[in-house]
Design an enzyme around this catalytic site. Sequence first.
Site, PDB file in Angstrom:
ATOM      1  N   ASP A   8      21.795  39.192  26.443  1.00 31.57           N
ATOM      2  CA  ASP A   8      21.672  40.655  26.673  1.00 31.57           C
ATOM      3  C   ASP A   8      23.194  40.821  27.287  1.00 31.57           C
ATOM      4  OD1 ASP A   8      20.858  43.096  27.616  1.00 31.57           O
ATOM      5  OD2 ASP A   8      20.508  41.878  29.332  1.00 31.57           O
ATOM      6  N   ASP A  10      23.661  44.441  29.692  1.00 30.05           N
ATOM      7  CA  ASP A  10      23.806  45.081  30.964  1.00 30.05           C
ATOM      8  C   ASP A  10      22.825  44.213  31.763  1.00 30.05           C
ATOM      9  OD1 ASP A  10      23.880  48.024  28.890  1.00 30.05           O
ATOM     10  OD2 ASP A  10      25.346  47.437  30.683  1.00 30.05           O
ATOM     11  N   GLU A  17      24.732  48.274  35.592  1.00 30.75           N
ATOM     12  CA  GLU A  17      23.882  49.139  35.925  1.00 30.75           C
ATOM     13  C   GLU A  17      24.413  50.294  36.899  1.00 30.75           C
ATOM     14  OE1 GLU A  17      22.182  50.459  33.806  1.00 30.75           O
ATOM     15  OE2 GLU A  17      21.376  48.740  32.474  1.00 30.75           O
ATOM     16  N   GLY A  51      20.132  54.887  27.327  1.00 31.48           N
ATOM     17  CA  GLY A  51      20.551  55.994  28.014  1.00 31.48           C
ATOM     18  C   GLY A  51      19.899  57.137  27.847  1.00 31.48           C
ATOM     19  N   GLU A  53      17.237  57.574  26.169  1.00 31.68           N
ATOM     20  CA  GLU A  53      15.888  57.736  26.240  1.00 31.68           C
ATOM     21  C   GLU A  53      15.498  57.821  27.440  1.00 31.68           C
ATOM     22  OE1 GLU A  53      17.506  55.492  24.473  1.00 31.68           O
ATOM     23  OE2 GLU A  53      16.667  55.284  22.342  1.00 31.68           O
ATOM     24  N   ARG A  54      16.503  57.433  28.520  1.00 31.20           N
ATOM     25  CA  ARG A  54      16.333  57.551  30.102  1.00 31.20           C
ATOM     26  C   ARG A  54      16.403  58.786  30.488  1.00 31.20           C
ATOM     27  NH1 ARG A  54      19.977  53.330  31.519  1.00 31.20           N
ATOM     28  NH2 ARG A  54      18.308  52.252  30.449  1.00 31.20           N
ATOM     29  N   THR A 116      21.893  44.100  22.613  1.00 28.51           N
ATOM     30  CA  THR A 116      21.795  45.096  23.738  1.00 28.51           C
ATOM     31  C   THR A 116      21.090  46.180  23.290  1.00 28.51           C
ATOM     32  OG1 THR A 116      23.023  45.983  25.171  1.00 28.51           O
ATOM     33  CG2 THR A 116      24.240  45.547  23.017  1.00 28.51           C
ATOM     34  N   THR A 117      20.708  47.019  24.066  1.00 29.81           N
ATOM     35  CA  THR A 117      20.146  48.331  23.810  1.00 29.81           C
ATOM     36  C   THR A 117      21.252  49.442  24.171  1.00 29.81           C
ATOM     37  OG1 THR A 117      19.121  48.802  25.704  1.00 29.81           O
ATOM     38  CG2 THR A 117      17.782  47.999  24.374  1.00 29.81           C
ATOM     39  N   THR A 118      22.347  48.855  24.544  1.00 31.63           N
ATOM     40  CA  THR A 118      23.529  49.906  25.038  1.00 31.63           C
ATOM     41  C   THR A 118      24.195  50.063  23.930  1.00 31.63           C
ATOM     42  OG1 THR A 118      25.232  50.273  26.776  1.00 31.63           O
ATOM     43  CG2 THR A 118      25.365  48.243  25.767  1.00 31.63           C
ATOM     44  N   SER A 119      25.173  51.036  23.936  1.00 27.96           N
ATOM     45  CA  SER A 119      26.288  51.661  22.908  1.00 27.96           C
ATOM     46  C   SER A 119      27.349  50.480  22.689  1.00 27.96           C
ATOM     47  CB  SER A 119      26.746  52.908  23.400  1.00 27.96           C
ATOM     48  OG  SER A 119      25.739  53.758  23.654  1.00 27.96           O
TER      49      SER A 119
HETATM   50  C1  XBP Z   1      20.491  48.267  29.256  1.00 27.48           C
HETATM   51  C2  XBP Z   1      20.070  49.404  28.813  1.00 27.48           C
HETATM   52  C3  XBP Z   1      21.096  50.205  28.480  1.00 27.48           C
HETATM   53  C4  XBP Z   1      22.294  50.851  29.701  1.00 27.48           C
HETATM   54  C5  XBP Z   1      22.601  52.237  29.232  1.00 27.48           C
HETATM   55  O1  XBP Z   1      20.914  47.771  28.132  1.00 27.48           O
HETATM   56  O2  XBP Z   1      18.928  49.741  28.918  1.00 27.48           O
HETATM   57  O3  XBP Z   1      20.516  51.914  28.052  1.00 27.48           O
HETATM   58  O4  XBP Z   1      21.355  51.241  30.718  1.00 27.48           O
HETATM   59  O5  XBP Z   1      23.536  52.115  28.251  1.00 27.48           O
HETATM   60  P1  XBP Z   1      20.798  45.938  27.855  1.00 27.48           P
HETATM   61  P2  XBP Z   1      23.433  53.222  27.206  1.00 27.48           P
HETATM   62  O6  XBP Z   1      20.124  45.456  29.160  1.00 27.48           O
HETATM   63  O7  XBP Z   1      19.834  45.769  26.665  1.00 27.48           O
HETATM   64  O8  XBP Z   1      22.278  45.433  27.721  1.00 27.48           O
HETATM   65  O9  XBP Z   1      23.561  54.701  27.922  1.00 27.48           O
HETATM   66  O10 XBP Z   1      24.517  53.155  26.381  1.00 27.48           O
HETATM   67  O11 XBP Z   1      22.084  53.152  26.491  1.00 27.48           O
HETATM   68 MG    MG Z   2      19.686  44.008  30.889  1.00 30.87          MG
END
Ligand code: XBP
Ligand code: MG
Length: 232
Positions: A8, A10, A17, A51, A53-54, A116-119
Amino acid sequence: MLRALIFDVDGTLAETEEAHRAAFNQAFADLDLHWRWDRPLYRDLLGVAGGKERLRAFLDHQDPGDASDALIADLHRRKTAHYTAAVARGAVPFRPGVATLIAQALAAGVTLAIATTTSRVNVEALFAGNGDAPPLAAFAAVMTAEDAPAKKPDPQVYHRALLALGLPPADCLAIEDSVNGLRAARAAGIPTLVTESVYTAGDNFTGALAVRTDLSRIGLDAIRCLHAGGGA
Ligand code: XBP
Ligand code: MG
């Protein structure tokens, strides 16, 4: 037998974060919006992965029905620009033990991947800002929000990583920091080691192979032993 580590990003590779939170607040300020995400609120909001979705979850709570897709896209674009600028400058170092474990895996021929769910640009910026660590190119598969629109705890990003690696889940080990991430990896059948992060310490990680504060005292041999069913 352990053939791949799937990281993962983040909270796991790095404590990112806080940089994400600062970038969200900078984006709100860019548009003269009065919102400000403090740490307690952000910890709650992190229950929503992704992000965009948040932002949607927050805005729907703030101004139900008023949050346009265009506003969310504009805010997320601005936020990503602030975030990548910060981490590419080296603002967020890798967590203790991460670079060492990556190097040990490479030396031992254990395949590396990211889920990861991040960009994607955020992952690239994080590695650019940690030039002393092994490069992103050392990872055989890098699956990001662009590859898996369904965010954790949905297992889609881990399924995409397994497909890219061509490995069965039992031959892999995921390293995560959050309950959403643990659930996603476990739903994909992947044994999972949790390293608690500042925003997830103390959460309920039932189902993890093990929970550690960080990777500083657990190297590849101990992870191999964990994966094989021994303690570590
Ligand atoms: C963590 C997330 C991400 C980041 C923000 O990703 O949920 O959304 O908080 O990044 P992971 P984005 O723990 O799966 O790496 O704004 O690009 O989504
Ligand atoms: Mg994480």
